[in-house]
Design a protein around this motif. Structure first.
Motif, mmCIF file in Angstrom:
data_model
loop_
_atom_site.group_PDB
_atom_site.id
_atom_site.type_symbol
_atom_site.label_atom_id
_atom_site.label_comp_id
_atom_site.label_asym_id
_atom_site.label_seq_id
_atom_site.Cartn_x
_atom_site.Cartn_y
_atom_site.Cartn_z
ATOM 1 N N HIS A 2 0.875 -1.183 0.000
ATOM 2 C CA HIS A 2 0.000 0.000 0.000
ATOM 3 C C HIS A 2 0.910 1.232 0.000
ATOM 4 O O HIS A 2 2.121 1.117 -0.238
ATOM 5 C CB HIS A 2 -0.972 -0.026 1.189
ATOM 6 C CG HIS A 2 -2.290 0.623 0.844
ATOM 7 N ND1 HIS A 2 -2.412 1.980 0.660
ATOM 8 C CD2 HIS A 2 -3.526 0.100 0.617
ATOM 9 C CE1 HIS A 2 -3.664 2.281 0.331
ATOM 10 N NE2 HIS A 2 -4.368 1.148 0.294
ATOM 11 N N SER A 46 -4.169 8.465 -1.031
ATOM 12 C CA SER A 46 -3.895 7.332 -1.926
ATOM 13 C C SER A 46 -5.108 6.406 -2.041
ATOM 14 O O SER A 46 -5.145 5.520 -2.883
ATOM 15 C CB SER A 46 -2.688 6.527 -1.432
ATOM 16 O OG SER A 46 -3.047 5.724 -0.325
ATOM 17 N N ALA A 68 -4.013 -4.398 -1.812
ATOM 18 C CA ALA A 68 -2.973 -4.734 -0.834
ATOM 19 C C ALA A 68 -3.525 -5.111 0.539
ATOM 20 O O ALA A 68 -2.935 -5.928 1.247
ATOM 21 C CB ALA A 68 -2.030 -3.535 -0.697
ATOM 22 N N THR A 69 -4.643 -4.504 0.915
ATOM 23 C CA THR A 69 -5.121 -4.701 2.288
ATOM 24 C C THR A 69 -5.923 -5.994 2.362
ATOM 25 O O THR A 69 -7.037 -6.080 1.849
ATOM 26 C CB THR A 69 -5.987 -3.508 2.741
ATOM 27 O OG1 THR A 69 -5.345 -2.319 2.311
ATOM 28 C CG2 THR A 69 -6.147 -3.499 4.249
ATOM 29 N N HIS A 104 -12.607 -3.697 2.848
ATOM 30 C CA HIS A 104 -11.770 -3.574 1.647
ATOM 31 C C HIS A 104 -12.339 -4.349 0.474
ATOM 32 O O HIS A 104 -13.083 -5.305 0.641
ATOM 33 C CB HIS A 104 -10.337 -4.023 1.966
ATOM 34 C CG HIS A 104 -9.714 -3.137 2.975
ATOM 35 N ND1 HIS A 104 -9.228 -1.901 2.643
ATOM 36 C CD2 HIS A 104 -9.571 -3.261 4.309
ATOM 37 C CE1 HIS A 104 -8.789 -1.308 3.745
ATOM 38 N NE2 HIS A 104 -8.985 -2.110 4.765
ATOM 39 N N ASP A 105 -11.921 -3.906 -0.724
ATOM 40 C CA ASP A 105 -12.361 -4.576 -1.945
ATOM 41 C C ASP A 105 -11.534 -5.839 -2.145
ATOM 42 O O ASP A 105 -10.300 -5.758 -2.199
ATOM 43 C CB ASP A 105 -12.140 -3.657 -3.150
ATOM 44 C CG ASP A 105 -13.086 -2.473 -3.140
ATOM 45 O OD1 ASP A 105 -14.264 -2.672 -3.447
ATOM 46 O OD2 ASP A 105 -12.637 -1.357 -2.798
ATOM 47 N N ILE A 142 -14.142 4.332 -13.511
ATOM 48 C CA ILE A 142 -12.966 5.204 -13.303
ATOM 49 C C ILE A 142 -12.157 5.259 -14.603
ATOM 50 O O ILE A 142 -11.720 6.333 -15.042
ATOM 51 C CB ILE A 142 -12.084 4.696 -12.136
ATOM 52 C CG1 ILE A 142 -12.921 4.493 -10.863
ATOM 53 C CG2 ILE A 142 -10.929 5.657 -11.882
ATOM 54 C CD1 ILE A 142 -12.163 3.862 -9.697
ATOM 55 N N LYS A 147 -3.685 -4.532 -9.943
ATOM 56 C CA LYS A 147 -3.116 -5.536 -9.033
ATOM 57 C C LYS A 147 -4.174 -6.001 -8.027
ATOM 58 O O LYS A 147 -5.213 -5.337 -7.870
ATOM 59 C CB LYS A 147 -1.920 -4.932 -8.299
ATOM 60 C CG LYS A 147 -2.296 -3.929 -7.208
ATOM 61 C CD LYS A 147 -1.050 -3.300 -6.597
ATOM 62 C CE LYS A 147 -1.369 -2.501 -5.351
ATOM 63 N NZ LYS A 147 -0.197 -1.775 -4.831
ATOM 64 N N PRO A 163 -5.310 4.430 -8.799
ATOM 65 C CA PRO A 163 -4.695 3.554 -7.805
ATOM 66 C C PRO A 163 -4.786 2.090 -8.206
ATOM 67 O O PRO A 163 -5.789 1.661 -8.795
ATOM 68 C CB PRO A 163 -5.503 3.799 -6.523
ATOM 69 C CG PRO A 163 -6.354 4.975 -6.772
ATOM 70 C CD PRO A 163 -6.382 5.267 -8.238
ATOM 71 N N ALA A 164 -3.735 1.343 -7.888
ATOM 72 C CA ALA A 164 -3.666 -0.121 -8.084
ATOM 73 C C ALA A 164 -3.389 -0.531 -9.526
ATOM 74 O O ALA A 164 -3.427 -1.720 -9.829
ATOM 75 C CB ALA A 164 -4.912 -0.833 -7.566
ATOM 76 N N ARG A 199 -15.394 -2.102 -9.869
ATOM 77 C CA ARG A 199 -15.570 -0.682 -9.540
ATOM 78 C C ARG A 199 -14.638 0.206 -10.361
ATOM 79 O O ARG A 199 -14.876 1.413 -10.476
ATOM 80 C CB ARG A 199 -15.317 -0.448 -8.045
ATOM 81 C CG ARG A 199 -16.350 -1.119 -7.151
ATOM 82 C CD ARG A 199 -16.091 -0.817 -5.680
ATOM 83 N NE ARG A 199 -16.095 0.595 -5.437
ATOM 84 C CZ ARG A 199 -15.313 1.198 -4.541
ATOM 85 N NH1 ARG A 199 -14.461 0.512 -3.820
ATOM 86 N NH2 ARG A 199 -15.393 2.495 -4.375
ATOM 87 N N ALA A 222 -8.830 4.958 -2.899
ATOM 88 C CA ALA A 222 -9.674 5.066 -4.095
ATOM 89 C C ALA A 222 -10.815 6.058 -3.893
ATOM 90 O O ALA A 222 -11.521 6.385 -4.845
ATOM 91 C CB ALA A 222 -10.214 3.695 -4.473
ATOM 92 N N VAL A 250 -10.625 -4.993 -7.356
ATOM 93 C CA VAL A 250 -11.101 -3.631 -7.637
ATOM 94 C C VAL A 250 -11.728 -3.474 -9.019
ATOM 95 O O VAL A 250 -12.377 -2.467 -9.299
ATOM 96 C CB VAL A 250 -9.977 -2.571 -7.466
ATOM 97 C CG1 VAL A 250 -9.340 -2.683 -6.100
ATOM 98 C CG2 VAL A 250 -8.940 -2.638 -8.572
HETATM 99 C C1 LIG Z 1 -11.876 1.133 -7.103
HETATM 100 C C2 LIG Z 1 -10.659 0.861 -6.254
HETATM 101 C C3 LIG Z 1 -10.842 0.353 -4.978
HETATM 102 C C4 LIG Z 1 -9.742 0.063 -4.173
HETATM 103 N N1 LIG Z 1 -9.971 -0.500 -2.939
HETATM 104 C C5 LIG Z 1 -8.900 -0.869 -2.197
HETATM 105 C C6 LIG Z 1 -9.090 -1.524 -0.954
HETATM 106 O O1 LIG Z 1 -10.225 -1.770 -0.527
HETATM 107 N N2 LIG Z 1 -7.995 -1.879 -0.234
HETATM 108 C C7 LIG Z 1 -6.729 -1.617 -0.685
HETATM 109 O O2 LIG Z 1 -5.768 -1.954 -0.017
HETATM 110 N N3 LIG Z 1 -6.526 -1.006 -1.855
HETATM 111 C C8 LIG Z 1 -7.566 -0.613 -2.617
HETATM 112 N N4 LIG Z 1 -7.344 0.022 -3.816
HETATM 113 C C9 LIG Z 1 -5.968 0.265 -4.266
HETATM 114 C C10 LIG Z 1 -5.196 1.273 -3.427
HETATM 115 O O3 LIG Z 1 -5.825 2.529 -3.418
HETATM 116 C C11 LIG Z 1 -3.767 1.372 -3.970
HETATM 117 O O4 LIG Z 1 -3.236 0.104 -4.197
HETATM 118 C C12 LIG Z 1 -2.845 2.093 -3.000
HETATM 119 O O5 LIG Z 1 -3.204 3.442 -2.949
HETATM 120 C C13 LIG Z 1 -1.362 2.011 -3.420
HETATM 121 O O6 LIG Z 1 -1.181 2.593 -4.667
HETATM 122 P P1 LIG Z 1 -0.631 1.782 -5.916
HETATM 123 O O7 LIG Z 1 -1.256 0.431 -5.872
HETATM 124 O O8 LIG Z 1 -1.118 2.572 -7.106
HETATM 125 O O9 LIG Z 1 0.851 1.724 -5.786
HETATM 126 C C14 LIG Z 1 -8.432 0.338 -4.638
HETATM 127 C C15 LIG Z 1 -8.259 0.875 -5.914
HETATM 128 C C16 LIG Z 1 -9.356 1.130 -6.730
HETATM 129 C C17 LIG Z 1 -9.141 1.681 -8.110
#
Ligand SMILES: Cc1cc2nc3c(=O)[nH]c(=O)nc-3n(C[C@H](O)[C@H](O)[C@H](O)COP(=O)(O)O)c2cc1C
Length: 374
Positions: free
Chosen positions: A120, A140, A319-320, A343-344, A354, A316, A257-258, A350, A142, A347
């Protein structure tokens, strides 16, 4: 010379990284557990018919708590248009869009304050700013993408009214489950939304859903790929050389993100083909030149060629996860992290609106830039 770090010679900040676009310009604001998130759209043409429902329908597709496949955080995500629109028409002035954060539970994250979540952004935000929001990923998270989706819906309305552009994204794969041949058909959003995974192939969608539910059951998460087609994009959009259309799309998509990968047209698979197979021969399509195949993904030389602009984005596994993970805390002490909070498990369902929203922001910007040439 010798000014404050981060400020240019004229005293202006140089690192305004929450703003995207040149002429159709969007600034997003907000963190996961602050009072509100949203966006300010500057540069939207005046006299465009726009009301809250144009924006709300995309926010409804992004919102958490939609189904068992998404986080249980329950946000209605009702948009309020604060400015820039009067009597259903845009005024040409900044359009401020706000969505309240209602279901805040910062307490869910108390146990994770001292442990940067593996993969994360807790560690990197702390390194960059020397502080990070007390819960839920802060900026950071979503939650920030609420502003992108709201602004993207405005861009999409402009593109549809002015040029008849249609943007439709869908889920192409989840983990190891992949739907084949989807780029060959013209999907509409109703077909995409027919299954809650947002894959328009019902049998693949069912297998994707099972894979997500199984990962969730096992306290784990799964990645996936979103594909997107932008139809009726006129030939001539995109600004060579550094602002090539695929370069702007790549930046836009990889800022979500992700995201871990972006490919346009044939993408990485195209690298395995010969030119004789990969070339898109020109043919007459009505009164214009078109191409028989579309390995180029509708873009050549950084400029749209009139064919659908098609691309894929890889996400990806989030992470959580609640599964126990061996890691260290900020002090370097060994810990076993079993993440709490909502947490999702995957992702991509959803992420569909986006991706559409970011595509619309890029296309609205290049459309306006092309207009300045004529
Ligand atoms: C729609 C959506 C939902 C997300 N939900 C989660 C979540 O529930 N738990 C989590 O750890 N990351 C979630 N993410 C991803 C994190 O925001 C992201 O992995 C984190 O900010 C680190 O950034 P990076 O993966 O771009 O390096 C989500 C991303 C998107 C697009």
């Amino acid at each position: 010379m010798g000014g404050r770090p981060g400020f240019g010679a004229d005293g202006r900040r140089e690192n305004m990284s929450s703003t995207f676009g040149t002429l159709f310009r969007v600034t997003t604001f907000g963190e996961s557990h602050c009072k509100a998130v949203g966006a300010v759209v500057d540069g939207c043409p005046p006299r465009l018919a726009l009301d809250e429902t144009d924006i709300q329908k995309q926010l409804d597709r992004r919102r958490p708590g939609q189904s068992a496949l998404a986080t249980r955080r329950d946000e209605a995500d009702r948009v309020t248009v604060l400015s820039g629109v009067e009597n259903g028409l845009t005024l040409g002035t900044p359009i401020a869009l706000m969505v309240a954060n209602r279901d805040q539970r910062p307490g869910d994250y108390g146990h994770m304050r001292s442990v940067p979540r593996p993969s994360h952004a807790d560690y990197t935000y702390r390194m960059k700013y020397g502080i990070h929001a007390s819960s839920g990923g802060g900026r950071s998270s979503a939650r920030e993408t609420v502003g992108r989706v709201a602004a993207g819906a405005v861009a999409e309305k402009f593109l549809a009214e002015a040029y008849g552009v249609e943007i439709v994204a869908w889920v192409e794969s989840v983990g190891e489950v992949r739907a084949e041949g989807l780029l060959e058909k013209e999907w509409g959003r109703a077909q995409v939304d027919a299954h809650r995974v947002r894959c328009p192939d019902p049998s693949a969608a069912e297998r994707m859903e099972q894979a997500i539910l199984q990962a969730k059951e096992e306290n784990d998460s799964l990645g996936g790929v979103v594909a997107c087609a932008c139809r009726n994009v006129p030939a001539g959009w995109g600004e060579p050389v550094f602002d090539k259309l695929e370069a702007k799309l790549a930046q836009a998509m990889l800022s979500i993100p992700a995201t871990k990968g972006f490919e346009v047209g044939s993408g990485f698979a195209g690298a395995r083909l010969r030119g004789s197979l990969h070339n898109d021969p020109f043919v007459m399509k009505g009164d214009r030149l078109g191409t028989l195949t579309n390995y180029s993904g509708g873009i050549q030389g950084g400029i749209s060629n009139g064919e659908p602009v098609v691309f894929r984005v890889a996400f990806k596994p989030p992470a959580t996860i609640a599964l126990a993970q061996k890691t260290v805390d900020f002090q370097g002490k060994d810990v076993i992290l079993e993440a709490k909070g909502r947490h999702d498990p995957c992702v991509v369902p959803r992420a569909v609106p986006i991706v559409e929203g970011m595509a619309a922001l890029v296309l609205a910007d290049v459309a306006l830039r092309q207009k300045t040439r004529w």
